[in-house]
Design a protein around this motif. Structure first.
Motif, PDB file in Angstrom:
ATOM      1  N   HIS A 209       0.856  -1.193   0.000  1.00 59.57           N
ATOM      2  CA  HIS A 209       0.000   0.000   0.000  1.00 59.57           C
ATOM      3  C   HIS A 209       0.889   1.239   0.000  1.00 59.57           C
ATOM      4  CE1 HIS A 209      -3.088   2.900   1.023  1.00 59.57           C
ATOM      5  NE2 HIS A 209      -3.994   1.956   0.848  1.00 59.57           N
ATOM      6  N   GLY A 210       0.516   2.230  -0.787  1.00 61.27           N
ATOM      7  CA  GLY A 210       1.311   3.436  -0.889  1.00 61.27           C
ATOM      8  C   GLY A 210       0.986   4.454   0.190  1.00 61.27           C
ATOM      9  N   VAL A 211       1.922   5.363   0.404  1.00 63.75           N
ATOM     10  CA  VAL A 211       1.718   6.539   1.260  1.00 63.75           C
ATOM     11  C   VAL A 211       2.392   7.707   0.554  1.00 63.75           C
ATOM     12  CG1 VAL A 211       1.605   5.259   3.437  1.00 63.75           C
ATOM     13  CG2 VAL A 211       3.822   6.072   2.596  1.00 63.75           C
ATOM     14  N   PRO A 212       2.015   8.933   0.868  1.00 66.53           N
ATOM     15  CA  PRO A 212       2.665  10.080   0.225  1.00 66.53           C
ATOM     16  C   PRO A 212       4.174  10.073   0.447  1.00 66.53           C
ATOM     17  CG  PRO A 212       0.666  10.770   1.349  1.00 66.53           C
ATOM     18  CD  PRO A 212       0.900   9.345   1.745  1.00 66.53           C
ATOM     19  N   GLU A 225      10.890  -0.374   5.577  1.00 64.09           N
ATOM     20  CA  GLU A 225      10.445  -1.668   6.090  1.00 64.09           C
ATOM     21  C   GLU A 225       9.791  -2.513   4.999  1.00 64.09           C
ATOM     22  OE1 GLU A 225       8.262  -1.305   9.737  1.00 64.09           O
ATOM     23  OE2 GLU A 225       9.919  -0.277  10.750  1.00 64.09           O
ATOM     24  N   CYS A 226       9.074  -1.882   4.067  1.00 64.28           N
ATOM     25  CA  CYS A 226       8.526  -2.616   2.920  1.00 64.28           C
ATOM     26  C   CYS A 226       9.653  -3.207   2.088  1.00 64.28           C
ATOM     27  CB  CYS A 226       7.673  -1.691   2.056  1.00 64.28           C
ATOM     28  SG  CYS A 226       6.119  -1.158   2.800  1.00 64.28           S
ATOM     29  N   ARG A 227      10.670  -2.398   1.849  1.00 59.39           N
ATOM     30  CA  ARG A 227      11.807  -2.862   1.065  1.00 59.39           C
ATOM     31  C   ARG A 227      12.514  -4.028   1.742  1.00 59.39           C
ATOM     32  NH1 ARG A 227      12.392  -1.433  -4.329  1.00 59.39           N
ATOM     33  NH2 ARG A 227      11.521   0.651  -4.638  1.00 59.39           N
ATOM     34  N   ALA A 245       9.801  -7.484  -8.482  1.00 64.14           N
ATOM     35  CA  ALA A 245       9.725  -6.027  -8.433  1.00 64.14           C
ATOM     36  C   ALA A 245       8.926  -5.624  -7.202  1.00 64.14           C
ATOM     37  CB  ALA A 245       9.058  -5.480  -9.693  1.00 64.14           C
ATOM     38  N   VAL A 246       9.262  -4.467  -6.652  1.00 62.68           N
ATOM     39  CA  VAL A 246       8.541  -3.907  -5.506  1.00 62.68           C
ATOM     40  C   VAL A 246       7.810  -2.660  -5.977  1.00 62.68           C
ATOM     41  CG1 VAL A 246       8.734  -2.942  -3.182  1.00 62.68           C
ATOM     42  CG2 VAL A 246      10.274  -4.791  -3.909  1.00 62.68           C
ATOM     43  N   THR A 247       6.509  -2.607  -5.734  1.00 66.13           N
ATOM     44  CA  THR A 247       5.703  -1.459  -6.182  1.00 66.13           C
ATOM     45  C   THR A 247       4.774  -1.005  -5.055  1.00 66.13           C
ATOM     46  OG1 THR A 247       3.927  -2.872  -7.067  1.00 66.13           O
ATOM     47  CG2 THR A 247       5.743  -2.309  -8.560  1.00 66.13           C
ATOM     48  N   PHE A 248       4.113   0.145  -5.305  1.00 64.87           N
ATOM     49  CA  PHE A 248       3.203   0.710  -4.311  1.00 64.87           C
ATOM     50  C   PHE A 248       1.885   1.090  -4.992  1.00 64.87           C
ATOM     51  CE2 PHE A 248       7.482   1.243  -2.788  1.00 64.87           C
ATOM     52  CZ  PHE A 248       7.384   0.869  -1.449  1.00 64.87           C
ATOM     53  N   GLN A 249       0.789   0.730  -4.363  1.00 65.54           N
ATOM     54  CA  GLN A 249      -0.539   0.893  -4.940  1.00 65.54           C
ATOM     55  C   GLN A 249      -1.370   1.910  -4.155  1.00 65.54           C
ATOM     56  OE1 GLN A 249      -1.448  -3.393  -3.666  1.00 65.54           O
ATOM     57  NE2 GLN A 249      -3.462  -2.432  -3.403  1.00 65.54           N
ATOM     58  N   LEU A 258       4.862   7.148  -2.838  1.00 63.73           N
ATOM     59  CA  LEU A 258       6.003   6.251  -2.995  1.00 63.73           C
ATOM     60  C   LEU A 258       5.942   5.573  -4.356  1.00 63.73           C
ATOM     61  CD1 LEU A 258       6.175   4.495   0.508  1.00 63.73           C
ATOM     62  CD2 LEU A 258       7.483   6.481  -0.306  1.00 63.73           C
ATOM     63  N   GLN A 259       7.080   5.486  -5.003  1.00 65.49           N
ATOM     64  CA  GLN A 259       7.163   4.874  -6.328  1.00 65.49           C
ATOM     65  C   GLN A 259       8.141   3.702  -6.298  1.00 65.49           C
ATOM     66  OE1 GLN A 259       7.152   7.294  -9.850  1.00 65.49           O
ATOM     67  NE2 GLN A 259       6.718   9.174  -8.685  1.00 65.49           N
TER      68      GLN A 259
END
Length: 368
Positions: A209-212, A225-227, A245-249, A258-259
């Motif tokens: 999940h993304g955050v600004p 921590e996601c990474r 791949a690591v992504t943010f939604q 976050l990209q």
């Protein structure tokens, strides 16, 4: 604000321990009205939206709630199941399974769940635990990775409730478990089990999940921590950097988040000739709108429309046996020092009471 009336205090009474699982929350129903109530509470949290209140109040009530509620309700309707909200269903099952696991290990604790937004509310559940004699409470957020926008908001709600309580129980909070062995192993086993049944993809996409982006610049550790979760899981799966791949939604609004973003990444992969992608959401321990609709439906549509051949969604951990064991281990570590195991006297008394209850049931049956 006045203090609440307390249950009567009994000197020498043996207090109880409670484990409280807290998830994000869900509307009560997939209807415009229910979703509007849920979104109002969720988007009114200053931890979630860091915009001056006066400005945000007008945007929220004048633009977002009137126009977004019906669209969101349709999305919820597309994933609603016979038991209701998937997030609520999985949280309830996790609670029951964790309770059983802890009992099997000899822990005499109450296990309950609450939602940060919606029902059952954190304050209501904490009040009920207090009524049941709990003077030790372990709060377990359903967020493996810490963020001020999620985990800290749960802490706020707990502290806010107890700000009006005279006799506050002993509190412990689990801040994160993004790199805990039990969590990583549960993720690993879920992926391997899926691949055993369906084969391996050309690329595994881990969507969080993304955050600004602003939160990262201000010191929020969520991105890191996601990474780390992704890196540890990839190592366990034996994947090199080209295989995942690591992504943010879930980007919302016009600000940079976050990209890389999940949907554009999937479109780009399809454009580069990647035939099959498997997408998982390690930051969610329960399947919900963001996984079942945004990823399993919308992201799949984007990838296939862009030329991809196969899209597979790997379900969240939910109440899988491996995850419940991992969750049990996390909880046990944070209960160290608390008197949670039954003594020999307690066990003997429980067995006597059970035997007496059985005798009474037999006697009652004979009388009937």
């Amino acid at each position: 604000m006045p203090f609440r009336k307390e249950p009567s205090h009994t000197h020498g009474a043996s207090g109880k321990t409670a484990v409280l699982l807290v998830n994000l929350g869900t509307p009560d129903a997939p209807t415009t009205g229910a979703v509007r109530r849920y979104l109002r509470q969720f988007l009114s949290d200053p931890r979630v939206v860091e915009i001056p209140r006066a400005l945000w109040w007008g945007i929220l009530n004048g633009i977002i709630l009137p126009f977004r509620s019906s669209r969101s309700a349709a999305k919820y309707a597309s994933i609603w199941c016979a038991e209701g909200s998937p997030l609520r269903m999985h949280t309830e099952r996790q609670t029951a399974a964790l309770r059983h696991q802890l009992q099997e290990r000899g822990h005499q604790v109450l296990v309950a769940h609450a939602m940060r937004y919606g029902q059952p509310a954190i304050a209501d559940v904490l009040q009920q635990l207090k009524q049941e004699g709990c003077d030790r409470v372990l709060v377990v957020p359903a967020y493996p990775q810490y963020s001020g926008t999620t985990t800290a908001s749960i802490f706020d709600a707990v502290f806010e409730h107890f700000s009006t309580v005279r006799n506050v129980p002993e509190l412990r909070f689990i801040r994160n478990y993004h790199d805990h062995e039990g969590y990583i192993q549960a993720l690993k086993k879920s992926v391997l089990a899926y691949w055993e049944m369906n084969g391996m993809p050309d690329k595994l996409v881990m969507s969080f999940h993304g955050v600004p982006k602003r939160t990262l610049m201000l010191g929020d550790p969520y991105h890191c921590e996601c990474r780390k979760t992704a890196r540890l899981l990839a190592q366990q799966l034996g994947l090199d950097e080209n295989q995942y791949a690591v992504t943010f939604q879930s980007r919302f609004g016009k600000a940079e988040w976050l990209q890389p973003y999940t949907a554009p990444t999937l479109v780009a992969l399809a454009g580069r000739g990647v035939g099959r992608v498997d997408v998982m959401c390690p930051g969610f321990v329960s399947d919900c709108l963001e996984t079942l609709e945004e990823i399993a439906m919308e992201a799949k549509h984007d990838f296939l429309r862009a030329g991809g051949k196969e899209f597979h969604f790997i379900p969240c951990l939910n109440d899988s046996a491996d995850w419940i064991v991992g969750l049990r281990d996390i909880v046990e570590q944070h209960m160290i020092g608390w008197p949670t195991r039954m003594s020999a006297g307690d066990k003997e008394r429980e067995m006597r009471e059970a035997a007496m209850s059985a005798e009474e049931a037999v006697k009652l049956g004979a009388e009937r």
